[in-house]
Design an enzyme around this catalytic site. Structure first.
Site, PDB file in Angstrom:
ATOM      1  N   GLN A 195       7.587  -9.676   7.861  1.00 45.13           N
ATOM      2  CA  GLN A 195       8.812  -9.275   7.161  1.00 45.13           C
ATOM      3  C   GLN A 195       9.495  -8.063   7.792  1.00 45.13           C
ATOM      4  O   GLN A 195      10.492  -7.578   7.269  1.00 45.13           O
ATOM      5  CB  GLN A 195       8.529  -9.039   5.683  1.00 45.13           C
ATOM      6  CG  GLN A 195       7.697  -7.810   5.366  1.00 45.13           C
ATOM      7  CD  GLN A 195       7.276  -7.791   3.911  1.00 45.13           C
ATOM      8  OE1 GLN A 195       6.493  -8.630   3.467  1.00 45.13           O
ATOM      9  NE2 GLN A 195       7.801  -6.851   3.140  1.00 45.13           N
ATOM     10  N   GLY A 214       8.314  -5.486  -8.849  1.00 41.89           N
ATOM     11  CA  GLY A 214       9.232  -4.457  -9.310  1.00 41.89           C
ATOM     12  C   GLY A 214      10.688  -4.884  -9.206  1.00 41.89           C
ATOM     13  O   GLY A 214      11.086  -5.525  -8.228  1.00 41.89           O
ATOM     14  N   HIS A 222       4.075   1.410  -8.149  1.00 38.63           N
ATOM     15  CA  HIS A 222       3.002   0.411  -8.060  1.00 38.63           C
ATOM     16  C   HIS A 222       2.074   0.526  -9.277  1.00 38.63           C
ATOM     17  O   HIS A 222       1.624  -0.479  -9.836  1.00 38.63           O
ATOM     18  CB  HIS A 222       2.170   0.618  -6.789  1.00 38.63           C
ATOM     19  CG  HIS A 222       2.937   0.535  -5.499  1.00 38.63           C
ATOM     20  ND1 HIS A 222       3.129   1.625  -4.677  1.00 38.63           N
ATOM     21  CD2 HIS A 222       3.546  -0.506  -4.876  1.00 38.63           C
ATOM     22  CE1 HIS A 222       3.813   1.257  -3.597  1.00 38.63           C
ATOM     23  NE2 HIS A 222       4.092  -0.019  -3.699  1.00 38.63           N
ATOM     24  N   SER A 226       7.506   3.981  -0.925  1.00 40.72           N
ATOM     25  CA  SER A 226       6.592   4.477   0.123  1.00 40.72           C
ATOM     26  C   SER A 226       7.405   5.076   1.269  1.00 40.72           C
ATOM     27  O   SER A 226       6.926   5.956   1.987  1.00 40.72           O
ATOM     28  CB  SER A 226       5.730   3.328   0.647  1.00 40.72           C
ATOM     29  OG  SER A 226       5.118   2.636  -0.422  1.00 40.72           O
ATOM     30  N   GLY A 243       0.802  -1.216   0.000  1.00 41.27           N
ATOM     31  CA  GLY A 243       0.000   0.000   0.000  1.00 41.27           C
ATOM     32  C   GLY A 243       0.835   1.266   0.000  1.00 41.27           C
ATOM     33  O   GLY A 243       2.036   1.243  -0.246  1.00 41.27           O
TER      34      GLY A 243
HETATM   35  P1  AMP Z   1       5.893  -2.500  -1.682  1.00 39.68           P
HETATM   36  O1  AMP Z   1       4.528  -1.898  -1.531  1.00 39.68           O
HETATM   37  O2  AMP Z   1       6.998  -1.573  -1.382  1.00 39.68           O
HETATM   38  O3  AMP Z   1       6.003  -3.850  -1.018  1.00 39.68           O
HETATM   39  O4  AMP Z   1       6.044  -2.803  -3.238  1.00 39.68           O
HETATM   40  C1  AMP Z   1       5.090  -3.577  -3.926  1.00 39.68           C
HETATM   41  C2  AMP Z   1       5.616  -3.887  -5.299  1.00 39.68           C
HETATM   42  O5  AMP Z   1       5.875  -2.671  -5.994  1.00 39.68           O
HETATM   43  C3  AMP Z   1       6.945  -4.658  -5.267  1.00 39.68           C
HETATM   44  O6  AMP Z   1       6.931  -5.620  -6.323  1.00 39.68           O
HETATM   45  C4  AMP Z   1       7.953  -3.578  -5.522  1.00 39.68           C
HETATM   46  O7  AMP Z   1       9.150  -4.053  -6.104  1.00 39.68           O
HETATM   47  C5  AMP Z   1       7.197  -2.686  -6.473  1.00 39.68           C
HETATM   48  N1  AMP Z   1       7.760  -1.334  -6.455  1.00 39.68           N
HETATM   49  C6  AMP Z   1       8.000  -0.547  -5.370  1.00 39.68           C
HETATM   50  N2  AMP Z   1       8.588   0.607  -5.749  1.00 39.68           N
HETATM   51  C7  AMP Z   1       8.739   0.539  -7.096  1.00 39.68           C
HETATM   52  C8  AMP Z   1       9.293   1.414  -8.085  1.00 39.68           C
HETATM   53  N3  AMP Z   1       9.819   2.587  -7.763  1.00 39.68           N
HETATM   54  N4  AMP Z   1       9.268   1.016  -9.365  1.00 39.68           N
HETATM   55  C9  AMP Z   1       8.734  -0.194  -9.723  1.00 39.68           C
HETATM   56  N5  AMP Z   1       8.200  -1.061  -8.844  1.00 39.68           N
HETATM   57  C10 AMP Z   1       8.198  -0.694  -7.552  1.00 39.68           C
END
Ligand code: AMP
Length: 292
Positions: free
Chosen positions: A61, A148, A37, A187, A31
């Site tokens: 985690q 990502g 995202h 985030s 989120g």
């Molecule tokens: P998170 O909410 O941080 O767990 O990220 C959720 C998904 O979004 C994961 O697969 C991350 O690698 C991807 N993600 C987070 N930041 C980025 C970004 N700047 N560019 C591309 N994907 C991202």
């Protein structure tokens, strides 16, 4: 967009879709959504008839001294972003839905990939990630999942667990989305003060300098790491956990760089209490994309 918080609702909706021939794309997140995202959702929307985004801040985690309780949350804003991206189902389970007994006795671990780099600083982190992702894959069923490259080590671990445990899930890695000065969107960037935010783009410059030197044919990984540290030290920061160049498949150390297309540069640097991670490959298309 259907917002659901129970496993039963999620499974029912996806099983119905698959029964009528629809492909499912899933975008797992914690989120506080941003354009990174959104890029995963756009890709999932493009490739599938049903798109599910999940929002779950996974306590497993986070280490004991990490930011679980203060991790940013804004469901109203996230719902609007997901709806705008054309997401069909937003799955937002509570902790009690995911871990009804409060404790999890089973865990998934990929120690060879998870104990290096981030794993040296966050020893239980990837076990928590791998366990929740395995659980999510079981809930979602046959699907394509979008992750990502921003979290490159996480992506490698997820590819490995999906293969090792035969999940009916194809994994797609998507490029890192960066702000105008190169800082990877995260985030956690919102924890940065204005002064720290200005310094944080040094991380992108450090990785870029290392990638450039590698592209120019420098074979010595230690020389490239020294370049990255020197560029990083041009800005104020509060500690480099690592700035490393490794084999992009095994994430193992290299003695010599034989093929620049098979390496990855990864980093974790602290700005005050905020720890930022980033990475890039040597080819231009492995360095990420800038947001509009
Ligand atoms: P998170 O909410 O941080 O767990 O990220 C959720 C998904 O979004 C994961 O697969 C991350 O690698 C991807 N993600 C987070 N930041 C980025 C970004 N700047 N560019 C591309 N994907 C991202």
């Amino acid at each position: 967009m259907q917002v659901c918080s129970t496993v039963h609702e999620l499974r029912t909706r996806l099983d119905e879709g698959r029964a009528s021939g629809q492909h499912v794309g899933v975008v797992p997140t914690m989120g506080y959504l941003h354009s990174g995202h959104r890029s995963l959702m756009d890709r999932a929307r493009n490739d599938n008839e049903i798109v599910v985004a999940t929002i779950f801040v996974n306590p497993l985690q986070f280490g004991a001294n990490e930011d679980f309780s203060v991790y940013p949350r804004d469901l109203a804003r996230d719902s609007a972003l997901a709806e705008d991206a054309g997401v069909d189902v937003l799955f937002v389970p509570g902790v009690e839905e995911m871990y009804p007994d409060g404790v999890v006795m089973t865990s998934v671990d990929v120690p060879e990939l998870g104990s290096v780099l981030e794993g040296r600083f966050r020893p239980t982190h990837f076990r928590g990630v791998a366990t929740v992702v395995a659980k999510l894959f079981n809930l979602v069923g046959t699907a394509t999942a979008y992750f990502g490259e921003k979290d490159f080590q996480q992506l490698a671990i997820i590819r490995q667990l999906a293969k090792d445990l035969s999940f009916p899930v194809s994994i797609v890695g998507c490029p890192t989305v960066r702000d105008h000065d190169g800082l990877a969107l995260s985030s956690r960037n919102q924890y940065l003060s204005a002064a720290q935010r200005a310094q944080a783009s040094g991380l992108f410059r450090a990785l870029s300098a290392g990638a450039d030197q590698c592209a120019e044919g420098e074979p010595d990984p230690r020389a490239i790491e020294a370049t990255m540290v020197a560029v990083m030290d041009e800005v104020d920061h509060d500690g480099i956990d690592y700035l490393a160049i490794v084999d992009s498949q095994t994430l193992g150390d290299l003695d010599v760089i034989a093929d620049p297309s098979k390496v990855r540069l990864l980093s974790a640097v602290r700005f005050g209490a905020t720890r930022l991670i980033d990475n890039m490959g040597v080819a231009q298309d492995a360095r990420g994309v800038f947001c509009d």
